[in-house]
Design a protein around this motif. Structure first.
Motif, PDB file in Angstrom:
ATOM      1  N   GLN A 159       0.797  -1.219   0.000  1.00 26.33           N
ATOM      2  CA  GLN A 159       0.000   0.000   0.000  1.00 26.33           C
ATOM      3  C   GLN A 159       0.836   1.278   0.000  1.00 26.33           C
ATOM      4  OE1 GLN A 159      -2.623  -1.781   3.256  1.00 26.33           O
ATOM      5  NE2 GLN A 159      -4.107  -0.576   2.129  1.00 26.33           N
ATOM      6  N   HIS A 211       0.987  -9.407   4.235  1.00 23.84           N
ATOM      7  CA  HIS A 211      -0.154  -8.496   4.104  1.00 23.84           C
ATOM      8  C   HIS A 211      -0.542  -8.481   2.620  1.00 23.84           C
ATOM      9  CE1 HIS A 211      -2.240  -4.971   6.319  1.00 23.84           C
ATOM     10  NE2 HIS A 211      -2.835  -5.072   5.142  1.00 23.84           N
ATOM     11  N   TRP A 212      -0.824  -9.690   2.105  1.00 23.96           N
ATOM     12  CA  TRP A 212      -1.564  -9.905   0.858  1.00 23.96           C
ATOM     13  C   TRP A 212      -0.771  -9.894  -0.447  1.00 23.96           C
ATOM     14  CZ3 TRP A 212      -6.308  -6.225   1.937  1.00 23.96           C
ATOM     15  CH2 TRP A 212      -6.864  -6.561   3.179  1.00 23.96           C
ATOM     16  N   ASN A 254      -1.891 -11.175   7.942  1.00 23.09           N
ATOM     17  CA  ASN A 254      -2.893 -10.144   8.151  1.00 23.09           C
ATOM     18  C   ASN A 254      -4.214 -10.598   7.522  1.00 23.09           C
ATOM     19  OD1 ASN A 254      -3.691  -7.245   8.783  1.00 23.09           O
ATOM     20  ND2 ASN A 254      -4.205  -7.356   6.612  1.00 23.09           N
ATOM     21  N   GLU A 255      -5.246 -10.713   8.349  1.00 23.65           N
ATOM     22  CA  GLU A 255      -6.627 -10.914   7.901  1.00 23.65           C
ATOM     23  C   GLU A 255      -6.826 -12.067   6.916  1.00 23.65           C
ATOM     24  OE1 GLU A 255      -8.236  -7.208   6.462  1.00 23.65           O
ATOM     25  OE2 GLU A 255      -8.110  -6.270   8.425  1.00 23.65           O
ATOM     26  N   ASN A 284      -8.125  -6.280  13.849  1.00 24.60           N
ATOM     27  CA  ASN A 284      -8.401  -5.085  13.061  1.00 24.60           C
ATOM     28  C   ASN A 284      -9.891  -4.828  13.140  1.00 24.60           C
ATOM     29  OD1 ASN A 284      -5.728  -5.269  12.390  1.00 24.60           O
ATOM     30  ND2 ASN A 284      -6.066  -5.924  10.281  1.00 24.60           N
ATOM     31  N   TYR A 314     -13.034  -2.057  12.289  1.00 26.67           N
ATOM     32  CA  TYR A 314     -13.496  -0.842  11.613  1.00 26.67           C
ATOM     33  C   TYR A 314     -14.967  -0.544  11.862  1.00 26.67           C
ATOM     34  CZ  TYR A 314      -9.033  -0.701   9.296  1.00 26.67           C
ATOM     35  OH  TYR A 314      -7.682  -0.610   9.072  1.00 26.67           O
ATOM     36  N   TRP A 370     -18.868   2.622   5.666  1.00 22.20           N
ATOM     37  CA  TRP A 370     -18.856   1.765   6.856  1.00 22.20           C
ATOM     38  C   TRP A 370     -19.411   2.563   8.045  1.00 22.20           C
ATOM     39  CZ3 TRP A 370     -13.107  -0.358   6.519  1.00 22.20           C
ATOM     40  CH2 TRP A 370     -12.989  -1.124   5.348  1.00 22.20           C
ATOM     41  N   GLU A 378      -5.277  -2.587  13.877  1.00 21.47           N
ATOM     42  CA  GLU A 378      -5.755  -1.583  12.927  1.00 21.47           C
ATOM     43  C   GLU A 378      -7.075  -1.038  13.432  1.00 21.47           C
ATOM     44  OE1 GLU A 378      -6.190  -2.744   8.789  1.00 21.47           O
ATOM     45  OE2 GLU A 378      -4.284  -3.817   8.840  1.00 21.47           O
ATOM     46  N   TRP A 409      -4.858   2.961  11.883  1.00 17.74           N
ATOM     47  CA  TRP A 409      -4.724   2.758  10.435  1.00 17.74           C
ATOM     48  C   TRP A 409      -5.263   4.005   9.765  1.00 17.74           C
ATOM     49  CZ3 TRP A 409      -2.328  -0.843   7.492  1.00 17.74           C
ATOM     50  CH2 TRP A 409      -2.487  -0.672   6.102  1.00 17.74           C
ATOM     51  N   GLU A 419      -5.600   1.925  -1.351  1.00 18.85           N
ATOM     52  CA  GLU A 419      -6.619   1.185  -0.588  1.00 18.85           C
ATOM     53  C   GLU A 419      -7.211   0.069  -1.468  1.00 18.85           C
ATOM     54  OE1 GLU A 419      -7.379   0.677   2.433  1.00 18.85           O
ATOM     55  OE2 GLU A 419      -9.152  -0.478   1.933  1.00 18.85           O
ATOM     56  N   TRP A 420      -6.356  -0.870  -1.847  1.00 18.59           N
ATOM     57  CA  TRP A 420      -6.752  -2.088  -2.546  1.00 18.59           C
ATOM     58  C   TRP A 420      -7.696  -1.802  -3.713  1.00 18.59           C
ATOM     59  CZ3 TRP A 420      -2.967  -4.851  -1.078  1.00 18.59           C
ATOM     60  CH2 TRP A 420      -2.485  -4.772   0.225  1.00 18.59           C
ATOM     61  N   PHE A 425      -7.234   6.958   4.242  1.00 17.46           N
ATOM     62  CA  PHE A 425      -7.283   6.484   5.635  1.00 17.46           C
ATOM     63  C   PHE A 425      -6.183   7.120   6.491  1.00 17.46           C
ATOM     64  CE2 PHE A 425      -9.904   2.864   4.236  1.00 17.46           C
ATOM     65  CZ  PHE A 425     -10.650   2.566   5.372  1.00 17.46           C
TER      66      PHE A 425
END
Ligand code: FCB
Length: 467
Positions: free
Chosen positions: A38, A139-140, A183-184, A310, A312, A343, A370, A416, A423-424, A432
């Motif tokens: 990111q 992280h992805w 991560n996630e 994490n 949100y 969100w 996060e 975060w 942001e993906w 963010f």
């Protein structure tokens, strides 16, 4: 302070440091978080191999603004001045990730020393500034070469990940405060392989659930390898979680919420802390349940030193929703206050979640790894008056403190994100950061939230010294 930072406290903020309890434990960890893909950019520099997000972003329509992480915040080239910026933000801890394809371009075989050297410079820079390092290994950004061999759907990827984790541990284990394996995993499995809205863009539930298992297996194997090294770093994993609540009191909505809770929360928590997948979810999955092998669940449920969360928003679910979840896994009614992601702002959900985890599982200390919000920030004369983000952070820190008073063992909080970034699937359209990035010039500006958080951290530090 570097010249890219604006100085001076903002004139007016909603709420103030004085509104929040000043009684956090002296050793509570306050930090900022990012991830490699990111912010780093430099996807083709110094021998980095391609990753699945490079490939995914090149597909027309995959990223909302047609962008990719190729340039991002140019953090790779701006490391030294960025570290000054991090210090100016008052961070006492920094959560970052290693880009696996930077240190091992094919995800197996040769190491790329230039890649390792970048992270060594990062760690040296953090140590010099007295900032604790909290490392996330994945992280992805899976190396594309491994995706070409089946990616996370292939069991072999878990073995390759463990070898990479062991290497990272050997090099950096003595220099970091903590290491999170993944991560996630829910996002990787579900958004990457069921919804297909994230890399690698696969839409197949059976594959997604196999990926969910293989990721946990990768975590277990990596943990075993890192434990064998016996280093001082605390070891854990980071999960995205939320209270999952029915949108109405109907039986159908309640049943749906129970299932979604099973897929998002209990699938991961039961595997990690009970060594078994929840029976109701397995039954629901039927043929789509993953193939597991003897010994997998014992590896997956090995003891952890911390659990990263994490948070949100909450997930409100209704039986009428069809299809796979969206990016937050949630649906909201219009009457709620929402962020620029759509969100819902729901700080009490963090309190609910932390207490529920502590109640339903035998968890290690919890880190909020996060928490934050996207807003459509406007840069005016070098300032960003992000009142909503200040409020969001304050309310969530307050909810976390309440959960601690009510019995949850929370040891860390990472906002975060340190700076605006890729942001993906939303590209650069969602901000963010506590630091504003002007992508055209790559100038950074502390938003009001960064000044607030800096002062908050300083006040905590002073309170701890005075105690
Ligand atoms: C989390 C991701 C992080 C960021 C935030 C907004 O799911 O871990 O990289 O995108 O959401």
């Amino acid at each position: 302070m570097p010249e890219i930072c604006q100085t001076g406290a903002p004139e007016a903020l909603a709420g103030s440091v004085a509104d929040l309890p000043n009684d956090f434990p002296a050793d509570f960890i306050w930090g900022l978080a990012t991830s490699a893909y990111q912010i780093e950019g430099a996807t083709e520099l110094d021998g980095r191999g391609p990753c699945i997000w490079d490939t995914f972003a090149s597909k027309p329509g995959a990223i909302a603004d047609g962008s990719s992480g190729a340039v991002a915040c140019e953090h790779y080239q701006r490391l030294d001045s960025d570290l000054d910026l991090l210090q100016a933000c008052g961070a006492r801890a920094y959560r970052f990730s290693i880009a696996w394809p930077r240190v091992q371009p094919d995800g197996k075989g040769a190491w790329n020393e230039a890649g390792w050297a970048f992270y060594q410079r990062l760690l040296d820079g953090l140590a010099k500034r007295g900032i604790q390092a909290h490392l996330t290994l994945y992280h992805w950004d899976l190396p594309q070469a491994l995706q070409d061999e089946g990616g996370w759907a292939a069991r072999s990827t878990a073995q390759y990940f463990a070898a990479y984790a062991a290497q990272a541990g050997r090099r950096f284990g003595a220099q970091v405060a903590s290491i999170a394996t993944l991560n996630e995993p829910w996002v990787v499995a579900t958004l990457g392989h069921e919804s297909g809205i994230f890399a690698p863009g696969i839409k197949d539930r059976a594959i997604a659930m196999q990926v969910a298992h293989n990721l946990l297996l990768a975590h277990g194997l990596a943990l075993q390898a890192l434990r064998a090294q016996g280093g001082p770093a605390l070891l854990g994993i980071v999960l995205n979680q939320a209270p999952v609540q029915p949108a109405s009191d109907t039986l159908a909505d309640r049943a749906k919420a129970q299932l979604e809770d099973g897929l998002l929360v209990r699938w991961y928590m039961d595997a990690l802390f009970k060594g078994a997948y929840p029976a109701d979810v397995l039954e629901h999955l039927g043929q789509d349940a993953p193939h597991t092998e003897a010994g997998d669940m014992a590896l997956i449920s090995a003891p952890l030193d911390f659990l990263g969360l994490n948070y949100y928003t909450r997930n409100l679910v209704s039986a009428q929703q069809a299809g796979a979840p969206d990016s937050s896994g949630s649906r909201r009614a219009a009457q709620y206050e929402v962020t620029d992601m759509g969100w819902e702002v729901y700080p009490q959900g963090l309190h609910t979640l932390l207490l529920r985890l502590a109640r339903d599982w035998d968890t290690p200390p919890l880190y909020v790894t996060e928490n934050g919000a996207a807003y459509a920030d406007v840069l005016q004369q070098g300032r960003v008056h992000d009142v909503e983000r200040c409020r969001y952070l304050q309310m969530h820190i307050g909810a976390m403190r309440q959960a601690m008073q009510d019995g949850a063992d929370v040891r860390a909080y990472f906002a975060w994100s340190w700076m605006d970034n890729f942001e993906w699937a939303f590209g650069y359209s969602k901000r963010f950061g506590l630091v504003y990035v002007d992508y055209a010039s790559q100038q950074r500006y502390l938003k009001d939230s960064a000044y607030w958080y800096r002062d908050w951290i300083m006040a905590q530090h002073q309170a701890a010294l005075a105690a």
